[in-house]
Design a protein around this motif. Structure first.
Motif, PDB file in Angstrom:
ATOM      1  N   THR A 163     -42.378 111.058 -46.553  1.00  0.00           N
ATOM      2  CA  THR A 163     -42.945 111.677 -47.753  1.00  0.00           C
ATOM      3  C   THR A 163     -42.031 111.407 -48.944  1.00  0.00           C
ATOM      4  O   THR A 163     -40.885 110.972 -48.773  1.00  0.00           O
ATOM      5  CB  THR A 163     -43.106 113.203 -47.588  1.00  0.00           C
ATOM      6  OG1 THR A 163     -41.816 113.791 -47.447  1.00  0.00           O
ATOM      7  CG2 THR A 163     -43.983 113.543 -46.389  1.00  0.00           C
ATOM      8  N   LEU A 164     -42.516 111.687 -50.131  1.00  0.00           N
ATOM      9  CA  LEU A 164     -41.726 111.484 -51.348  1.00  0.00           C
ATOM     10  C   LEU A 164     -40.459 112.330 -51.313  1.00  0.00           C
ATOM     11  O   LEU A 164     -39.436 111.932 -51.837  1.00  0.00           O
ATOM     12  CB  LEU A 164     -42.571 111.807 -52.582  1.00  0.00           C
ATOM     13  CG  LEU A 164     -41.936 111.528 -53.934  1.00  0.00           C
ATOM     14  CD1 LEU A 164     -41.506 110.065 -54.045  1.00  0.00           C
ATOM     15  CD2 LEU A 164     -42.895 111.859 -55.053  1.00  0.00           C
ATOM     16  N   ARG A 165     -40.512 113.463 -50.662  1.00  0.00           N
ATOM     17  CA  ARG A 165     -39.330 114.323 -50.566  1.00  0.00           C
ATOM     18  C   ARG A 165     -38.200 113.641 -49.789  1.00  0.00           C
ATOM     19  O   ARG A 165     -37.030 113.875 -50.030  1.00  0.00           O
ATOM     20  CB  ARG A 165     -39.700 115.639 -49.892  1.00  0.00           C
ATOM     21  CG  ARG A 165     -38.518 116.588 -49.829  1.00  0.00           C
ATOM     22  CD  ARG A 165     -38.920 117.906 -49.244  1.00  0.00           C
ATOM     23  NE  ARG A 165     -37.743 118.747 -49.134  1.00  0.00           N
ATOM     24  CZ  ARG A 165     -37.613 119.740 -48.295  1.00  0.00           C
ATOM     25  NH1 ARG A 165     -38.616 120.046 -47.504  1.00  0.00           N
ATOM     26  NH2 ARG A 165     -36.523 120.448 -48.255  1.00  0.00           N
ATOM     27  N   GLY A 175     -53.142 117.352 -48.921  1.00  0.00           N
ATOM     28  CA  GLY A 175     -53.373 118.536 -49.755  1.00  0.00           C
ATOM     29  C   GLY A 175     -54.843 118.755 -49.998  1.00  0.00           C
ATOM     30  O   GLY A 175     -55.679 117.914 -49.672  1.00  0.00           O
ATOM     31  N   GLU A 176     -55.131 119.888 -50.594  1.00  0.00           N
ATOM     32  CA  GLU A 176     -56.523 120.284 -50.785  1.00  0.00           C
ATOM     33  C   GLU A 176     -56.820 120.574 -52.251  1.00  0.00           C
ATOM     34  O   GLU A 176     -55.945 120.995 -52.994  1.00  0.00           O
ATOM     35  CB  GLU A 176     -56.784 121.580 -49.996  1.00  0.00           C
ATOM     36  CG  GLU A 176     -56.412 121.497 -48.537  1.00  0.00           C
ATOM     37  CD  GLU A 176     -57.618 121.372 -47.643  1.00  0.00           C
ATOM     38  OE1 GLU A 176     -58.677 121.869 -48.023  1.00  0.00           O
ATOM     39  OE2 GLU A 176     -57.486 120.753 -46.580  1.00  0.00           O
ATOM     40  N   ARG A 208     -42.232 119.602 -57.665  1.00  0.00           N
ATOM     41  CA  ARG A 208     -41.636 120.562 -56.737  1.00  0.00           C
ATOM     42  C   ARG A 208     -41.547 119.935 -55.353  1.00  0.00           C
ATOM     43  O   ARG A 208     -42.307 119.033 -55.021  1.00  0.00           O
ATOM     44  CB  ARG A 208     -42.497 121.828 -56.664  1.00  0.00           C
ATOM     45  CG  ARG A 208     -42.553 122.566 -57.984  1.00  0.00           C
ATOM     46  CD  ARG A 208     -43.400 123.794 -57.855  1.00  0.00           C
ATOM     47  NE  ARG A 208     -44.762 123.409 -57.460  1.00  0.00           N
ATOM     48  CZ  ARG A 208     -45.831 124.139 -57.678  1.00  0.00           C
ATOM     49  NH1 ARG A 208     -45.720 125.309 -58.259  1.00  0.00           N
ATOM     50  NH2 ARG A 208     -47.019 123.739 -57.303  1.00  0.00           N
ATOM     51  N   LYS A 209     -40.638 120.464 -54.529  1.00  0.00           N
ATOM     52  CA  LYS A 209     -40.497 119.970 -53.155  1.00  0.00           C
ATOM     53  C   LYS A 209     -41.818 120.061 -52.410  1.00  0.00           C
ATOM     54  O   LYS A 209     -42.204 119.147 -51.690  1.00  0.00           O
ATOM     55  CB  LYS A 209     -39.457 120.797 -52.388  1.00  0.00           C
ATOM     56  CG  LYS A 209     -38.054 120.336 -52.552  1.00  0.00           C
ATOM     57  CD  LYS A 209     -37.126 120.943 -51.527  1.00  0.00           C
ATOM     58  CE  LYS A 209     -36.936 122.422 -51.708  1.00  0.00           C
ATOM     59  NZ  LYS A 209     -35.825 122.975 -50.926  1.00  0.00           N
ATOM     60  N   MET A 222     -46.426 116.542 -49.978  1.00  0.00           N
ATOM     61  CA  MET A 222     -47.840 116.177 -49.805  1.00  0.00           C
ATOM     62  C   MET A 222     -48.102 114.710 -50.092  1.00  0.00           C
ATOM     63  O   MET A 222     -49.198 114.223 -49.857  1.00  0.00           O
ATOM     64  CB  MET A 222     -48.704 117.020 -50.730  1.00  0.00           C
ATOM     65  CG  MET A 222     -48.802 118.455 -50.332  1.00  0.00           C
ATOM     66  SD  MET A 222     -50.013 119.255 -51.351  1.00  0.00           S
ATOM     67  CE  MET A 222     -49.067 120.603 -51.988  1.00  0.00           C
ATOM     68  N   ILE A 223     -47.098 113.998 -50.634  1.00  0.00           N
ATOM     69  CA  ILE A 223     -47.285 112.607 -51.025  1.00  0.00           C
ATOM     70  C   ILE A 223     -46.630 111.698 -49.984  1.00  0.00           C
ATOM     71  O   ILE A 223     -45.403 111.642 -49.894  1.00  0.00           O
ATOM     72  CB  ILE A 223     -46.670 112.365 -52.426  1.00  0.00           C
ATOM     73  CG1 ILE A 223     -47.284 113.308 -53.446  1.00  0.00           C
ATOM     74  CG2 ILE A 223     -46.871 110.916 -52.833  1.00  0.00           C
ATOM     75  CD1 ILE A 223     -46.561 113.354 -54.779  1.00  0.00           C
TER      76      ILE A 223
END
Length: 74
Positions: A2-4, A19-20, A62-63, A68-69
Motif C-alpha cells: 500500500t502507499l503507506r 474503500g467505499e 492520512r495513514k 486504501m491505495i
C-alpha cells in the motif's frame, strides 16, 4: 503493497483503490487514480500524514487513506 508502505523518495504507481463510497470518491477527486505515478516526499514523525506529489501537486494523506491505495514499484 500500500502507499503507506512506500519509503520516502520512492516513486510508485497506483494499482488499485480500495474503500467505499465517499472516501474512495474523495481520493479519486484528489487525482489519485489507477495508473498514476505517486512520489513519496515526506512522512511525519509519527507516520501521519504522508506527503506525496501527484499529477504535479503536493498532497497530504492520512495513514488510513494511504492504506486504501494499493501501489506497485514504478
Amino acid at each position: 503493497m500500500t502507499l503507506r508502505d512506500a519509503k520516502i523518495g520512492q516513486t510508485v504507481t497506483v494499482k488499485k483503490l480500495n474503500g467505499e463510497g465517499a472516501v474512495k470518491r474523495r481520493i479519486m477527486d484528489m487525482g489519485v487514480t489507477k495508473g498514476v505515478p505517486v512520489y513519496v516526499r515526506k512522512v511525519a514523525p509519527l507516520g501521519d500524514p504522508i506527503e506525496v506529489t501527484v499529477r504535479g501537486y503536493e498532497l497530504s494523506l492520512r495513514k488510513a487513506d494511504a492504506e486504501m491505495i494499493e501501489v506497485e514499484e514504478a
